[in-house]
Enzyme design. Structure first.
Site, PDB file in Angstrom:
ATOM      1  N   ILE A   1       0.844  -1.202   0.000  1.00  0.00           N
ATOM      2  CA  ILE A   1       0.000   0.000   0.000  1.00  0.00           C
ATOM      3  C   ILE A   1       0.879   1.251   0.000  1.00  0.00           C
ATOM      4  O   ILE A   1       0.569   2.244  -0.650  1.00  0.00           O
ATOM      5  CB  ILE A   1      -0.989  -0.027   1.186  1.00  0.00           C
ATOM      6  CG1 ILE A   1      -1.788  -1.348   1.152  1.00  0.00           C
ATOM      7  CG2 ILE A   1      -1.941   1.167   1.129  1.00  0.00           C
ATOM      8  CD1 ILE A   1      -2.650  -1.615   2.356  1.00  0.00           C
TER       9      ILE A   1
ATOM     10  N   ASP B   1      12.355   2.640   4.439  1.00  0.00           N
ATOM     11  CA  ASP B   1      11.838   1.266   4.473  1.00  0.00           C
ATOM     12  C   ASP B   1      13.009   0.354   4.827  1.00  0.00           C
ATOM     13  O   ASP B   1      14.125   0.556   4.342  1.00  0.00           O
ATOM     14  CB  ASP B   1      11.268   0.905   3.089  1.00  0.00           C
ATOM     15  CG  ASP B   1      10.349  -0.306   3.125  1.00  0.00           C
ATOM     16  OD1 ASP B   1       9.178  -0.157   2.733  1.00  0.00           O
ATOM     17  OD2 ASP B   1      10.795  -1.408   3.537  1.00  0.00           O
TER      18      ASP B   1
ATOM     19  N   PHE C   1       3.341   3.392   7.155  1.00  0.00           N
ATOM     20  CA  PHE C   1       2.917   2.034   6.775  1.00  0.00           C
ATOM     21  C   PHE C   1       3.853   0.975   7.347  1.00  0.00           C
ATOM     22  O   PHE C   1       3.678  -0.205   7.042  1.00  0.00           O
ATOM     23  CB  PHE C   1       2.974   1.857   5.249  1.00  0.00           C
ATOM     24  CG  PHE C   1       2.076   2.752   4.459  1.00  0.00           C
ATOM     25  CD1 PHE C   1       0.758   2.414   4.248  1.00  0.00           C
ATOM     26  CD2 PHE C   1       2.557   3.924   3.887  1.00  0.00           C
ATOM     27  CE1 PHE C   1      -0.070   3.216   3.485  1.00  0.00           C
ATOM     28  CE2 PHE C   1       1.734   4.736   3.118  1.00  0.00           C
ATOM     29  CZ  PHE C   1       0.420   4.380   2.921  1.00  0.00           C
TER      30      PHE C   1
ATOM     31  N   TYR D   1      -2.375  -8.932  15.465  1.00  0.00           N
ATOM     32  CA  TYR D   1      -2.121  -7.865  14.492  1.00  0.00           C
ATOM     33  C   TYR D   1      -3.067  -6.677  14.751  1.00  0.00           C
ATOM     34  O   TYR D   1      -2.641  -5.527  14.905  1.00  0.00           O
ATOM     35  CB  TYR D   1      -2.291  -8.419  13.074  1.00  0.00           C
ATOM     36  CG  TYR D   1      -2.458  -7.371  12.023  1.00  0.00           C
ATOM     37  CD1 TYR D   1      -1.445  -6.466  11.751  1.00  0.00           C
ATOM     38  CD2 TYR D   1      -3.654  -7.269  11.295  1.00  0.00           C
ATOM     39  CE1 TYR D   1      -1.609  -5.490  10.774  1.00  0.00           C
ATOM     40  CE2 TYR D   1      -3.820  -6.308  10.326  1.00  0.00           C
ATOM     41  CZ  TYR D   1      -2.805  -5.416  10.074  1.00  0.00           C
ATOM     42  OH  TYR D   1      -2.976  -4.444   9.128  1.00  0.00           O
TER      43      TYR D   1
ATOM     44  N   HIS E   1      -3.373 -13.740   1.083  1.00  0.00           N
ATOM     45  CA  HIS E   1      -4.613 -13.031   0.739  1.00  0.00           C
ATOM     46  C   HIS E   1      -5.367 -13.697  -0.402  1.00  0.00           C
ATOM     47  O   HIS E   1      -4.784 -14.285  -1.300  1.00  0.00           O
ATOM     48  CB  HIS E   1      -4.298 -11.568   0.401  1.00  0.00           C
ATOM     49  CG  HIS E   1      -3.783 -10.820   1.586  1.00  0.00           C
ATOM     50  ND1 HIS E   1      -2.478 -10.424   1.706  1.00  0.00           N
ATOM     51  CD2 HIS E   1      -4.391 -10.463   2.734  1.00  0.00           C
ATOM     52  CE1 HIS E   1      -2.315  -9.830   2.871  1.00  0.00           C
ATOM     53  NE2 HIS E   1      -3.462  -9.840   3.520  1.00  0.00           N
TER      54      HIS E   1
ATOM     55  N   PHE F   1     -12.033 -21.254   2.910  1.00  0.00           N
ATOM     56  CA  PHE F   1     -11.911 -21.478   4.366  1.00  0.00           C
ATOM     57  C   PHE F   1     -13.278 -21.353   5.039  1.00  0.00           C
ATOM     58  O   PHE F   1     -13.612 -20.324   5.605  1.00  0.00           O
ATOM     59  CB  PHE F   1     -10.922 -20.485   4.981  1.00  0.00           C
ATOM     60  CG  PHE F   1      -9.508 -20.631   4.482  1.00  0.00           C
ATOM     61  CD1 PHE F   1      -9.021 -21.857   4.032  1.00  0.00           C
ATOM     62  CD2 PHE F   1      -8.646 -19.537   4.469  1.00  0.00           C
ATOM     63  CE1 PHE F   1      -7.707 -21.976   3.583  1.00  0.00           C
ATOM     64  CE2 PHE F   1      -7.338 -19.650   4.024  1.00  0.00           C
ATOM     65  CZ  PHE F   1      -6.874 -20.876   3.578  1.00  0.00           C
TER      66      PHE F   1
HETATM   67  N1  UDP Z   1      -9.812 -17.028   2.194  1.00  0.00           N
HETATM   68  C1  UDP Z   1     -10.123 -18.267   1.660  1.00  0.00           C
HETATM   69  N2  UDP Z   1      -9.119 -18.959   1.064  1.00  0.00           N
HETATM   70  C2  UDP Z   1      -7.838 -18.512   0.992  1.00  0.00           C
HETATM   71  C3  UDP Z   1      -7.525 -17.243   1.543  1.00  0.00           C
HETATM   72  C4  UDP Z   1      -8.553 -16.520   2.139  1.00  0.00           C
HETATM   73  O1  UDP Z   1     -11.258 -18.731   1.715  1.00  0.00           O
HETATM   74  O2  UDP Z   1      -6.974 -19.237   0.452  1.00  0.00           O
HETATM   75  C5  UDP Z   1     -10.890 -16.234   2.805  1.00  0.00           C
HETATM   76  C6  UDP Z   1     -10.635 -15.828   4.235  1.00  0.00           C
HETATM   77  O3  UDP Z   1     -11.086 -16.838   5.120  1.00  0.00           O
HETATM   78  C7  UDP Z   1     -11.460 -14.538   4.341  1.00  0.00           C
HETATM   79  C8  UDP Z   1     -11.408 -13.957   2.929  1.00  0.00           C
HETATM   80  O4  UDP Z   1     -10.998 -15.036   2.082  1.00  0.00           O
HETATM   81  O5  UDP Z   1     -12.799 -14.838   4.634  1.00  0.00           O
HETATM   82  C9  UDP Z   1     -10.407 -12.835   2.786  1.00  0.00           C
HETATM   83  O6  UDP Z   1      -9.181 -13.263   3.356  1.00  0.00           O
HETATM   84  P1  UDP Z   1      -7.837 -12.424   3.220  1.00  0.00           P
HETATM   85  O7  UDP Z   1      -6.744 -13.199   3.890  1.00  0.00           O
HETATM   86  O8  UDP Z   1      -7.628 -12.031   1.792  1.00  0.00           O
HETATM   87  O9  UDP Z   1      -8.141 -11.080   4.009  1.00  0.00           O
HETATM   88  P2  UDP Z   1      -8.633 -10.827   5.539  1.00  0.00           P
HETATM   89  O10 UDP Z   1     -10.118 -10.690   5.465  1.00  0.00           O
HETATM   90  O11 UDP Z   1      -8.160 -11.953   6.384  1.00  0.00           O
HETATM   91  O12 UDP Z   1      -7.974  -9.542   5.885  1.00  0.00           O
END
Ligand code: UDP
Length: 331
Positions: free
Chosen positions: A12, A31, A73, A141, A189, A208
């Site tokens: 970001i 950085d 950041f 975090y 992510h 997930f």
């Molecule tokens: N997620 C998922 N499979 C993955 C990575 C993430 O289903 O391989 C889901 C995660 O459980 C959440 C959403 O995607 O509900 C976004 O997750 P991310 O880690 O991108 O961002 P967060 O919401 O944790 O900041």
């Protein structure tokens, strides 16, 4: 007079530097390149490699450069890692910010825009989430970011410094030029992981949990383009430069998408079938996080322009397909 961007080589941070430079601003970056990349550093910015926990380093930047305000950041940001290694997060995020603030106070630099997170809320009491809603982080975090906000509040009271805290929802996408984008190692992510499938780096995407109380059982998030986030930092700095009071703003599109909807959008963008597999819930994931960003719109005049989910994924895909390994620097 320049803006000092701490963590300006990160995801970001680098996008914010690109927007600042496009807006004709003078930019200095510091950085430690622990998670940031030298290749992400804009060539028109002055660059100092060093760590905000190093008082002599941060003092030297304030002494060499003429700094108007700081955009901060420089922090660790992996939820999972913060649970297994919380003291790393206390050290970098909290101790680092303490040293930074000591140096800012000593050098009479009194404006800071700070990268915070929706993780400060924890399990929301309602959606869309307002800045005044309760904050009870479910991970370390988020806890360190909330503590950083409080550190600014008390430092402000004692020393007159002013701050804006920007609580991001799900940052995603890449610069439309394709020059910079998201590059985390390890990647955790959703959108970059999905795009690893059409990029031939992963066979399927794991979902997930599909037993949440949502329309298709998968988690709902508010996905916000990184360039829209970047613009909000510039508006927030201008707000402080114009004398604005301490403030906290949510940054999101105010629209939630399920994990399955995001995968479908990525299928439409890439033309790939992107197989999916169900996996257990991930610890600490709230069922849904959606921002109310009315406050940022009303007070800062913020207006996201990359709000369409397919467009967001297109910009991410444009980056990832041309940079399948991210930046070329080793990590
Ligand atoms: N997620 C998922 N499979 C993955 C990575 C993430 O289903 O391989 C889901 C995660 O459980 C959440 C959403 O995607 O509900 C976004 O997750 P991310 O880690 O991108 O961002 P967060 O919401 O944790 O900041």
């Amino acid at each position: 007079m320049a803006i000092l961007v701490l963590g300006g080589a990160g995801y970001i941070g680098s996008h914010t530097v690109y927007e600042l430079i496009d807006a004709g601003r003078e930019v200095v970056i510091a950085d430690n390149l622990e998670t940031g990349y030298r290749e992400a550093v804009h060539p028109a910015a002055a660059f100092y490699e060093g760590d905000i926990r190093d008082r002599a380093f941060i003092d030297s930047v304030f002494e060499k450069e003429s700094i108007d305000g700081v955009i901060h950041f420089a922090a660790n940001s992996l939820v999972g890692e913060s649970m297994t290694n919380p003291l790393k997060y206390y050290d970098n995020n909290l101790c680092g910010t303490k040293v930074l603030l000591e140096s800012m106070v000593a050098h009479h630099i009194d404006k800071i825009v700070f990268s915070s997170t929706a993780a400060t809320y924890g399990e929301p009491e309602r959606v869309p989430i307002l800045e005044t809603d309760h904050t009870d982080p479910t991970n370390c975090y988020g806890e360190t970011k909330l503590s950083m906000e409080k550190m600014f509040k008390w430092t402000s009271q004692a020393h007159g410094l002013r701050f804006v805290s920007l609580r991001y929802f799900n940052a995603c996408g890449a610069h439309v030029s394709g020059k910079i984008g998201e590059a985390h190692n390890p990647e955790t992510h959703l959108i970059p992981l999905i795009l690893q499938v059409p990029n031939g780096q992963r066979e399927y995407i794991s979902i997930f949990g599909d037993d949440y109380d949502t329309k298709d059982g998968t988690c709902i998030r508010d996905y916000i383009h990184v360039t829209d986030l970047a613009q909000a930092h510039i508006l927030a700095m201008d707000y402080l430069l114009e004398g604005g009071e301490n403030n906290i703003f949510n940054l999101g599109n105010g629209v939630g998408f399920t994990v399955k909807q995001v995968i479908d959008a990525a299928r439409a963008v890439t033309g790939h079938s992107i197989p999916e597999k169900m996996a257990p819930r991930r610890a600490g994931d709230p069922a849904q996080l959606i921002a109310s960003s009315d406050k940022a719109k009303n007070i800062l005049g913020w207006k996201p322009v990359h709000a369409d989910l397919k467009h967001i994924i297109e910009t991410a895909w444009n980056w990832h397909k041309n940079h399948p390994q991210g930046f070329t620097e080793e990590r």
